[in-house]
Write an enzyme that holds these catalytic residues in place. Sequence first.
Site, short mmCIF file in Angstrom:
data_model
loop_
_atom_site.label_atom_id
_atom_site.label_comp_id
_atom_site.label_asym_id
_atom_site.label_seq_id
_atom_site.Cartn_x
_atom_site.Cartn_y
_atom_site.Cartn_z
CG ASP A 156 96.85 -30.50 24.40
OD1 ASP A 156 95.93 -30.49 25.24
OD2 ASP A 156 98.04 -30.27 24.72
C1 BGC Z 1 97.31 -29.66 28.04
C2 BGC Z 1 97.15 -31.15 28.11
C3 BGC Z 1 96.00 -31.47 29.02
C4 BGC Z 1 94.75 -30.82 28.46
C5 BGC Z 1 93.51 -31.14 29.25
C6 BGC Z 1 96.03 -28.96 27.69
O1 BGC Z 1 96.12 -27.59 27.84
O2 BGC Z 1 98.34 -29.34 27.11
O3 BGC Z 1 98.33 -31.75 28.55
O4 BGC Z 1 95.85 -32.85 29.16
O5 BGC Z 1 94.95 -29.42 28.48
O6 BGC Z 1 93.46 -30.49 30.43
#
Ligand code: BGC
Length: 756
Positions: A297
């Site tokens: 993530d």
């Molecule tokens: C989120 C993810 C997301 C990623 C990319 C993160 O902060 O938890 O779910 O896909 O950002 O934007």
Amino acid sequence: MNFKSLINVGLIATTLLGVGCTSSANNRGYSKDAEINTKVEMLLSKMTLEEKVGQMNQYNGFYDATGPAPSDGDAKNKYEHLRNGWVGSMLNVRGAKEVRAMQKMAVEESRLGIPMIFGLDVIHGHKTLAPISLGESASWDLEAIKKSAQVAATEAAAEGINWTFAPMVDISRDARWGRVMEGAGEDTYLGSKIGVARIQGFQGDDLSANNTIAACAKHFAGYGFAEAGRDYNTVDVGTSTLYNVIFPPFQAALDADVKTVMNSFNILNGVPATGNKWLQRDLLKGKWGFNGFVISDWGSCMEMMAHGFAADLKEAAELAANAGSDMDMESYAYVKHLSTLVKEGKVNEADIDDAVRRILTVKYELGLFDDPYKYCDEQREQELIYHEDHKAAVLDMALKSVVLLKNDKQVLPLDKSQKKIAVIGALANDKTSPLGSWRVASDDNTAVSVLEGLKNHNIKYTYAKGADVSVGDVGFQIPVTINNTDKSEFAEAIALARKSEVVVMVLGEHGYQSGEGRSRTNIGLPGVQQELLEEVYKVNQNIVLVLMNGRPLALPWADAHIPAILETWQLGTESGNAIAKTLFGDNNPSGKLPMTFPRNVAQCPIYYNHYNTGRPTGGNGVFWSHYIDESNDPLYPFGFGLSYTSFEYSNLKAKVDGDVVKVSITVKNTGKVAGQEVAQLYIHDKAASVARPIKELKGFEKFELAPNDSKLVEFELTSKELGFYNNEGEFVVEAGDFDIMVGTDSQNVSITSVTL
Ligand code: BGC
């Protein structure tokens, strides 16, 4: 994603049967296609260690690739990395022209010309928006959900995107957590089905087609169980919950051939998911045989330092890579340290090769090596964005997502010829908030507001705002400031209500009050809206409350006083049209809650499939499992939703037939209009080696019935539905007595039993 900069468009802008329910793809190659495997091996053999590590590196969009090259700072650094072939993927770069320009650098300037894969959060639509994911889930309509994901994929792919970070398959039982809007609610069975529908919609039958994109099941694992519903918080769950609640939607996603999995920010029982070898290497890739790749993530690799798990970024890179985290999103950990770590013998090159194989395979499957620009056709982009067919699909989805929570004396549907209709509430006139959160690509002000929807349906009304919901700017990266004080427009709204026959009050959360980083401790109506509702009620009790919200709300006062309540979530682009059609009976609501609505936030986490405890009842006594100041019951239970017609359930039968249990029940439409119903099947394994929940959803069917028509609804329970995971993580089916329940929601059921 606190430090992310989203740049806008153009700009990078005891086993009886011994049946396991796991995926078992272990013996497959990385791809089902032998030719792809050969190509991947050939390419891999030509790559330097640095180039391999580059494939494992993902950057956020950092400059406008159609403009001049960045000349200093971080952007210059990233730019150089891109041209060196040290960037395997980018996120938040979109627009056919923009993606083409970026891709061109990777393909034409780097030594091996390996195309990048472009990812984006395409959550509930791209430009044309469907209801928020939780709202869509209320439809229990898997075909419609699949179609909605297809529409999202078509538009995203037309803007150069070939990978979405969706579906979020985290189960959550806590309405305080803002990200419940992004998932399918509290139930594992429903959530698994919905996750699969979304994956099928995004990926289609042919991943290499230019209107399909790779999906990503996220967040592995446990993110939805953040303590006290506070985002990014600690997760500490036992084996039974892990195996029976949290894991199954991921296993279902693997069975649906999901191409990628995202790990999660949280620690799980002390170990951050990103550095969790057991989760990623042993279970996901090992036991379950996942052949796609794992993306971290946003910055989660780096966050292992803050968690107190990695001493520095280098150690974070080591831990994440060894744990099987294949691609690093914006931590710079791999690109900075992985090659050195391999040279120092702390990370095996074989593990790097494994990660790169996985990544390259998905790129081949997407067809990016055949044509790196296949998603970059500006004409297609122009034709497909906001296409009329897409609007029709999201309208259909929106109509199916609405849940009728209360309808005393059949206040709804309203009569079109009614003379004096008042509409009150700032959200009725809002064209942005109903788009909801997690809409990276969409444009503000593009939702059909409720007022516009009413006009479109030739409804005459008078409007008064009453009060603002928020104050100042709102946005994905801006905290929402709620209007807690300004009641200056109450008087006008009250005067209007006084002289009206019916008052439609559109109240709820702002679209940006839910989503990532948007946990709440108070889940009532935000700001002065509750007071507005009560003031209006004093002068006119004939109120239809239209709720807009991204999570279950606790509204005991409204439930006790307001005759009609319609849950509309945030319905997306076609919001106002869907609401107008529903208010006036052109749409008969058929949604059912995918998440329990509490009476009081302090009941959270509250969910229907809880355990019985040793002291489930006690009447007026003291020593039983209860609160002394609030009932244990929810305000609205899981699976609940009314209709403009009524359904009667009769003649429930269940019998063991060989290895299966056959269940049937008759459902009759006893009302005056046609309507759709979702018949829900629950089981309770009454005594087992590990205690089982008092009820578990194990089947459902949605169907339409004309007035007076009946239908025999039939279900079959196999070992897959009757078994469970024990505390050794083994799937078992145990003999004994089972209650079999079927009904219109999780509380209102007919019950019989069978002995296995
Ligand atoms: C989120 C993810 C997301 C990623 C990319 C993160 O902060 O938890 O779910 O896909 O950002 O934007």
